[in-house]
Design a protein around this motif. Structure first.
Motif, PDB file in Angstrom:
ATOM      1  N   UNK A  31      26.727  42.022  35.941  1.00  0.00           N
ATOM      2  CA  UNK A  31      27.092  42.725  37.179  1.00  0.00           C
ATOM      3  C   UNK A  31      27.166  41.789  38.369  1.00  0.00           C
ATOM      4  N   UNK A  32      26.221  40.841  38.462  1.00  0.00           N
ATOM      5  CA  UNK A  32      26.253  39.842  39.542  1.00  0.00           C
ATOM      6  C   UNK A  32      27.530  39.015  39.463  1.00  0.00           C
ATOM      7  N   UNK A  33      27.872  38.592  38.255  1.00  0.00           N
ATOM      8  CA  UNK A  33      29.085  37.783  38.067  1.00  0.00           C
ATOM      9  C   UNK A  33      30.332  38.598  38.383  1.00  0.00           C
ATOM     10  N   UNK A  34      30.298  39.895  38.051  1.00  0.00           N
ATOM     11  CA  UNK A  34      31.432  40.767  38.357  1.00  0.00           C
ATOM     12  C   UNK A  34      31.583  40.940  39.864  1.00  0.00           C
ATOM     13  N   UNK A  35      30.464  41.112  40.567  1.00  0.00           N
ATOM     14  CA  UNK A  35      30.509  41.219  42.038  1.00  0.00           C
ATOM     15  C   UNK A  35      31.145  39.981  42.643  1.00  0.00           C
ATOM     16  N   UNK A  36      30.753  38.806  42.148  1.00  0.00           N
ATOM     17  CA  UNK A  36      31.331  37.548  42.647  1.00  0.00           C
ATOM     18  C   UNK A  36      32.833  37.502  42.388  1.00  0.00           C
ATOM     19  N   UNK A  37      33.241  37.948  41.214  1.00  0.00           N
ATOM     20  CA  UNK A  37      34.662  37.949  40.861  1.00  0.00           C
ATOM     21  C   UNK A  37      35.455  38.853  41.797  1.00  0.00           C
ATOM     22  N   UNK A  38      34.913  40.017  42.098  1.00  0.00           N
ATOM     23  CA  UNK A  38      35.644  41.013  42.883  1.00  0.00           C
ATOM     24  C   UNK A  38      35.524  40.820  44.391  1.00  0.00           C
ATOM     25  N   UNK A  39      34.609  39.961  44.838  1.00  0.00           N
ATOM     26  CA  UNK A  39      34.281  39.829  46.261  1.00  0.00           C
ATOM     27  C   UNK A  39      35.506  39.678  47.162  1.00  0.00           C
ATOM     28  N   UNK A  40      36.426  38.810  46.827  1.00  0.00           N
ATOM     29  CA  UNK A  40      37.584  38.568  47.692  1.00  0.00           C
ATOM     30  C   UNK A  40      38.877  39.009  47.036  1.00  0.00           C
ATOM     31  N   UNK A  41      38.778  39.907  46.083  1.00  0.00           N
ATOM     32  CA  UNK A  41      39.956  40.331  45.321  1.00  0.00           C
ATOM     33  C   UNK A  41      40.048  41.856  45.309  1.00  0.00           C
ATOM     34  N   UNK A  42      40.407  42.443  46.441  1.00  0.00           N
ATOM     35  CA  UNK A  42      40.401  43.902  46.573  1.00  0.00           C
ATOM     36  C   UNK A  42      41.367  44.582  45.601  1.00  0.00           C
ATOM     37  N   UNK A  43      42.484  43.943  45.300  1.00  0.00           N
ATOM     38  CA  UNK A  43      43.444  44.545  44.376  1.00  0.00           C
ATOM     39  C   UNK A  43      42.858  44.641  42.967  1.00  0.00           C
ATOM     40  N   UNK A  44      42.123  43.617  42.569  1.00  0.00           N
ATOM     41  CA  UNK A  44      41.454  43.628  41.268  1.00  0.00           C
ATOM     42  C   UNK A  44      40.309  44.639  41.277  1.00  0.00           C
TER      43      UNK A  44
END
Length: 94
Positions: A31-44
């Motif tokens: 979940x932490x890694x997913x948050x990092x992935x999505x942080x600056x990628x609103x479309x994703x």
């Protein structure tokens, strides 16, 4: 230490790349890694998370080839040193 996500199909298009490194290391959760992935990628993020901020049921999250929502502890699964993470959109056949 960075962890790398592999993204497939339209998820890669939305992220802008098929491989994305994020700041997450052993002891952090999927979940932490997913948050990092999505942080600056609103479309994703819109594609992966539902309106309540939970993982959409049709999105598959894999750690070392195992679906974390089925075979492990979901987004609470702890990362180990060299885990490979992957996000798959729904797969339809015909």
């Amino acid at each position: 230490m960075a962890t790398e996500w592999k993204l497939f199909a339209d998820l890669a298009e939305r992220a802008g790349d098929k491989r994305v490194a994020v700041e997450a290391s052993a002891g952090d959760t999927v979940g932490d890694a997913l948050e990092e992935l999505l942080a600056d990628r609103s479309e994703l993020e819109e594609r992966v998370l539902d309106d309540e901020g939970g993982l959409r049921s049709q999105i598959n999250v894999l750690r070392n080839g195992a679906n974390v929502t089925v075979e492990e502890e979901g987004l609470e699964t702890e990362l180990e040193g060299d885990d490979e993470l992957a996000l798959f959109p729904p797969v339809s056949g015909g």
